[in-house]
Design a protein around this motif. Structure first.
Motif, mmCIF file in Angstrom:
data_model
loop_
_atom_site.group_PDB
_atom_site.id
_atom_site.type_symbol
_atom_site.label_atom_id
_atom_site.label_comp_id
_atom_site.label_asym_id
_atom_site.label_seq_id
_atom_site.Cartn_x
_atom_site.Cartn_y
_atom_site.Cartn_z
ATOM 1 N N PHE A 288 0.829 -1.210 0.000
ATOM 2 C CA PHE A 288 0.000 0.000 0.000
ATOM 3 C C PHE A 288 0.862 1.258 0.000
ATOM 4 O O PHE A 288 0.523 2.245 -0.646
ATOM 5 N N ASN A 289 1.980 1.206 0.730
ATOM 6 C CA ASN A 289 2.829 2.405 0.822
ATOM 7 C C ASN A 289 3.357 2.843 -0.540
ATOM 8 O O ASN A 289 3.760 3.985 -0.718
ATOM 9 N N GLY A 290 3.372 1.918 -1.500
ATOM 10 C CA GLY A 290 3.871 2.267 -2.828
ATOM 11 C C GLY A 290 2.857 3.044 -3.659
ATOM 12 O O GLY A 290 3.187 3.602 -4.706
ATOM 13 N N PHE A 291 1.600 3.070 -3.204
ATOM 14 C CA PHE A 291 0.567 3.783 -3.979
ATOM 15 C C PHE A 291 0.416 5.216 -3.479
ATOM 16 O O PHE A 291 0.604 5.496 -2.292
ATOM 17 N N ARG A 292 0.037 6.109 -4.376
ATOM 18 C CA ARG A 292 -0.310 7.473 -3.954
ATOM 19 C C ARG A 292 -1.572 7.389 -3.092
ATOM 20 O O ARG A 292 -2.413 6.546 -3.326
ATOM 21 N N ARG A 293 -1.694 8.293 -2.153
ATOM 22 C CA ARG A 293 -2.881 8.291 -1.283
ATOM 23 C C ARG A 293 -4.152 8.582 -2.091
ATOM 24 O O ARG A 293 -5.237 8.183 -1.706
ATOM 25 N N ASP A 294 -4.007 9.312 -3.195
ATOM 26 C CA ASP A 294 -5.209 9.653 -3.973
ATOM 27 C C ASP A 294 -5.446 8.665 -5.126
ATOM 28 O O ASP A 294 -6.230 8.935 -6.021
ATOM 29 N N ALA A 295 -4.750 7.517 -5.090
ATOM 30 C CA ALA A 295 -4.975 6.514 -6.157
ATOM 31 C C ALA A 295 -6.410 6.010 -6.087
ATOM 32 O O ALA A 295 -6.996 5.918 -4.999
ATOM 33 N N ALA B 21 -7.604 0.757 -8.686
ATOM 34 C CA ALA B 21 -6.223 0.611 -9.172
ATOM 35 C C ALA B 21 -5.416 -0.164 -8.136
ATOM 36 O O ALA B 21 -4.605 -1.046 -8.480
ATOM 37 N N ILE B 22 -5.651 0.144 -6.868
ATOM 38 C CA ILE B 22 -4.916 -0.549 -5.796
ATOM 39 C C ILE B 22 -5.368 -2.008 -5.737
ATOM 40 O O ILE B 22 -4.562 -2.933 -5.640
ATOM 41 N N MET B 23 -6.693 -2.210 -5.852
ATOM 42 C CA MET B 23 -7.221 -3.567 -5.714
ATOM 43 C C MET B 23 -6.706 -4.505 -6.824
ATOM 44 O O MET B 23 -6.322 -5.642 -6.559
ATOM 45 N N VAL B 24 -6.694 -4.008 -8.066
ATOM 46 C CA VAL B 24 -6.175 -4.832 -9.175
ATOM 47 C C VAL B 24 -4.758 -5.284 -8.849
ATOM 48 O O VAL B 24 -4.407 -6.456 -9.016
ATOM 49 N N GLY B 25 -3.945 -4.342 -8.349
ATOM 50 C CA GLY B 25 -2.549 -4.651 -8.061
ATOM 51 C C GLY B 25 -2.408 -5.617 -6.901
ATOM 52 O O GLY B 25 -1.675 -6.611 -6.991
ATOM 53 N N VAL B 26 -3.123 -5.339 -5.806
ATOM 54 C CA VAL B 26 -2.935 -6.152 -4.591
ATOM 55 C C VAL B 26 -3.470 -7.572 -4.798
ATOM 56 O O VAL B 26 -2.841 -8.542 -4.382
ATOM 57 N N VAL B 27 -4.617 -7.703 -5.477
ATOM 58 C CA VAL B 27 -5.170 -9.056 -5.677
ATOM 59 C C VAL B 27 -4.254 -9.863 -6.603
ATOM 60 O O VAL B 27 -3.974 -11.036 -6.352
ATOM 61 N N GLY B 28 -3.744 -9.232 -7.647
ATOM 62 C CA GLY B 28 -2.795 -9.926 -8.524
ATOM 63 C C GLY B 28 -1.566 -10.364 -7.730
ATOM 64 O O GLY B 28 -1.033 -11.460 -7.928
ATOM 65 N N ALA B 29 -1.165 -9.512 -6.778
ATOM 66 C CA ALA B 29 0.046 -9.798 -5.985
ATOM 67 C C ALA B 29 -0.165 -10.957 -5.006
ATOM 68 O O ALA B 29 0.817 -11.527 -4.529
ATOM 69 N N LEU B 30 -1.416 -11.318 -4.717
ATOM 70 C CA LEU B 30 -1.647 -12.433 -3.780
ATOM 71 C C LEU B 30 -0.955 -13.708 -4.275
ATOM 72 O O LEU B 30 -0.545 -14.546 -3.481
ATOM 73 N N SER B 31 -0.834 -13.835 -5.613
ATOM 74 C CA SER B 31 -0.195 -15.054 -6.141
ATOM 75 C C SER B 31 1.270 -15.146 -5.719
ATOM 76 O O SER B 31 1.864 -16.218 -5.740
ATOM 77 N N ALA B 32 1.847 -14.004 -5.307
ATOM 78 C CA ALA B 32 3.238 -14.022 -4.842
ATOM 79 C C ALA B 32 3.321 -14.502 -3.389
ATOM 80 O O ALA B 32 4.418 -14.739 -2.882
ATOM 81 N N PHE B 33 2.170 -14.632 -2.727
ATOM 82 C CA PHE B 33 2.169 -15.003 -1.305
ATOM 83 C C PHE B 33 1.714 -16.437 -1.061
ATOM 84 O O PHE B 33 1.922 -16.969 0.007
ATOM 85 N N TYR B 34 1.014 -17.007 -2.027
ATOM 86 C CA TYR B 34 0.413 -18.326 -1.779
ATOM 87 C C TYR B 34 0.898 -19.366 -2.786
ATOM 88 O O TYR B 34 0.109 -20.059 -3.416
ATOM 89 N N HIS B 35 2.224 -19.481 -2.887
ATOM 90 C CA HIS B 35 2.828 -20.482 -3.776
ATOM 91 C C HIS B 35 2.354 -21.884 -3.419
ATOM 92 O O HIS B 35 2.341 -22.771 -4.260
ATOM 93 N N ASP B 36 1.979 -22.055 -2.144
ATOM 94 C CA ASP B 36 1.612 -23.387 -1.666
ATOM 95 C C ASP B 36 0.306 -23.900 -2.265
ATOM 96 O O ASP B 36 0.023 -25.085 -2.171
ATOM 97 N N THR B 37 -0.493 -23.030 -2.878
ATOM 98 C CA THR B 37 -1.789 -23.507 -3.408
ATOM 99 C C THR B 37 -2.017 -23.071 -4.856
ATOM 100 O O THR B 37 -3.146 -22.773 -5.249
ATOM 101 N N LEU B 38 -0.960 -23.014 -5.647
ATOM 102 C CA LEU B 38 -1.129 -22.508 -7.020
ATOM 103 C C LEU B 38 -1.236 -23.604 -8.079
ATOM 104 O O LEU B 38 -1.283 -23.304 -9.268
ATOM 105 N N ASP B 39 -1.300 -24.872 -7.631
ATOM 106 C CA ASP B 39 -1.432 -25.950 -8.619
ATOM 107 C C ASP B 39 -2.903 -26.053 -9.023
ATOM 108 O O ASP B 39 -3.719 -26.623 -8.307
ATOM 109 N N ILE B 40 -3.242 -25.490 -10.185
ATOM 110 C CA ILE B 40 -4.660 -25.409 -10.558
ATOM 111 C C ILE B 40 -5.278 -26.779 -10.842
ATOM 112 O O ILE B 40 -6.498 -26.912 -10.872
ATOM 113 N N LYS B 41 -4.426 -27.808 -11.022
ATOM 114 C CA LYS B 41 -4.983 -29.150 -11.283
ATOM 115 C C LYS B 41 -5.368 -29.843 -9.976
ATOM 116 O O LYS B 41 -5.999 -30.893 -9.987
#
Ligand code: CMC
Length: 427
Positions: A121-128, A132-152
């Motif tokens: 969040f600190n990387g975003f402007r306060r008036d973003a 715009a923030i949500m698209v970025g943060v939700v996409g970034a969740l994949s960087a946190f949950y490597h343990d459950t990314l096997d779609i099969k």
């Protein structure tokens, strides 16, 4: 009984296709073999194209019917709650008591986000814009949950679904708190899904929050009404992204991007902006005339729908809730809400809108309701995304659990024929 056939005659050639029947809705002509005859179909805007088979949501746009797993939206909005609807959309059946309790517990225990996510969040402007923030943060969740990314792996898919549904309110509220410079609020397990969101949006560490049950109920209803809507633009985006094998967090982030536009989920925000632009009841006629003028790009936001050509059943329920909320917060006489009600009255009688079957859609009333609850306008589409996440996840999971192919539309090419490169000095 022999399969029904549809025949297409092109010049002197006749091509036959199977006609498929679903449980409800129009029959569908399976044209998937057409390309082997040297043709594609052309259907700009997907007016007549079914891109998948699904058992989740059914809409009859002429009759104003919306069913989640067969249950009418009106019944779910009156008798159910959002978490039960989530279970239904994901699993196909309403839960019994132990299953519901387990599901609620699972969601409640995934509501916190990783501490590192705060740093994003600190990387975003306060008036973003919060979308715009949500698209970025939700996409970034994949960087946190490597343990459950096997779609099969069905278990991985189920945990990703829980994580997404549980964390969206936390992320949405963080977007708001960041924009106003207040501390992020941790989720509170004893609260309902809607109350918890209100707590994270409007609570502060300084005092305990009290909830108006009418507002919490209204929010829960908004979540139910927005939970799924078959193959709309954002859901089709999620499916298309998913068909490449991308992970669910990336796919949902793509869906959030598609939802943002004013023709889709951005309409609730656009409704309020439009009401402010109109400004006064005396100006309504001027704006109605602009909406009717083919040379003017202005449209009445919150009116019209690609599929509903009679009425939007979600709007009918939302209208009721809207009035309950206006009553509860004493806003019936607020000039903006009076303006909205007058606009609705005039448009519903106007020949242009009646003839083109342009009725208020769910976002007309949800925007007004959210505003009366005290939610800032730029958060409206974020709330739509929060609610639609379960639909996106259910549709994505349905696709991945069944045989599917890479989504790859074709085109009618009208550009240059092949030509030779010309050196810059000779152009
Ligand atoms: N105001 C004025 N005229 C309109 C409107 C409107 N809101 N909506 C459609 N029309 C006219 C349009 O100009 C066209 O006229 P003509 O036939 O003379 O060219 C005719 O109605 C058909 O419109 P269309 O754009 O071909 O229809 P569509 O099915 O592609 O559009 C829509 C559906 C929702 C994009 C459109 O009605 C619209 O832009 N509405 C305002 C935005 C809005 O409220 N969107 C939220 C939809 S509900 C939430 C969700 O599920 O995402």
């Amino acid at each position: 009984m022999a399969a029904r056939k549809a025949k297409l005659i092109v010049d002197d050639k006749t091509i036959e296709f199977d006609v498929l029947s679903g449980t409800l809705g129009p029959d569908v002509i399976d044209i998937s073999s057409l390309h082997s005859h040297g043709y594609f179909t052309y259907d700009s805007g997907f007016n007549s194209t079914a891109a998948c088979e699904s058992k989740i949501t059914f809409i009859d746009g002429d009759k104003g019917v919306l069913l989640y797993r067969g249950y009418p939206i009106e019944q779910l909005a009156s008798h159910s709650n959002f978490l039960e609807v989530c279970y239904l959309l994901l699993n196909g059946e309403l839960p019994d008591k132990p299953s519901y309790e387990q599901f609620s517990k699972d969601i409640t225990h995934h509501t916190m986000v990783h501490e590192q996510i705060r740093h994003f969040f600190n990387g975003f402007r306060r008036d973003a814009h919060p979308m715009a923030i949500m698209v970025g943060v939700v996409g970034a969740l994949s960087a946190f949950y490597h343990d459950t990314l096997d779609i099969k792996n069905p278990e991985h898919r189920a945990i990703s679904a829980l994580r997404l549904i549980a964390k969206m309110p936390t992320i949405a509220a963080m977007c708001y708190k960041y924009s106003i410079g207040q501390p992020f609020m941790q989720p509170m397990n004893k609260l309902s899904y809607a109350e918890n969101f209100l707590h994270m949006m409007f609570g502060t560490p300084c005092e305990e929050m009290t909830f108006d049950p009418v507002l919490a109920k209204a929010l829960d209803r908004i979540f139910i009404l927005h939970a799924d809507h078959e193959q709309n633009a954002s859901t089709s985006t999620v499916r298309l992204a998913g068909s490449t094998g991308a992970n669910p967090f990336a796919c949902i982030s793509a869906g959030i991007g598609a939802l943002w536009g004013p023709a889709h989920g951005g309409a609730n925000e656009a409704v309020l902006n439009m009401l402010h632009e109109i400004g006064d009841v005396s100006q309504i006629h001027k704006f109605i005339e602009r909406a009717k003028d083919p040379k003017d790009t202005f449209r009445l936001m919150g009116f019209g729908h690609r599929v509903y050509k009679n009425y939007d059943p979600r709007a009918k329920v939302m209208r009721e809730t809207c009035h309950e909320v206006l009553e509860a917060v004493g806003a019936h006489n607020d000039p903006l809400f009076k303006l909205a009600m007058e606009l609705e009255r005039i448009a519903l009688q106007d020949e242009y809108f009646v003839e083109k079957k342009l009725y208020p859609n769910v976002d007309f009333y949800s925007g007004i309701t959210l505003s009366a609850i005290g939610i800032p306008t730029n958060m409206f589409t974020v709330i739509f995304a929060l609610a639609r996440t379960v639909g996106w996840v259910a549709q994505w999971n349905e696709m991945i659990s069944n045989p599917y192919r890479l989504g790859r539309p074709r085109q009618l090419y009208t550009g240059y024929k092949e030509r030779n490169y010309v050196k810059m000095t000779e152009r």
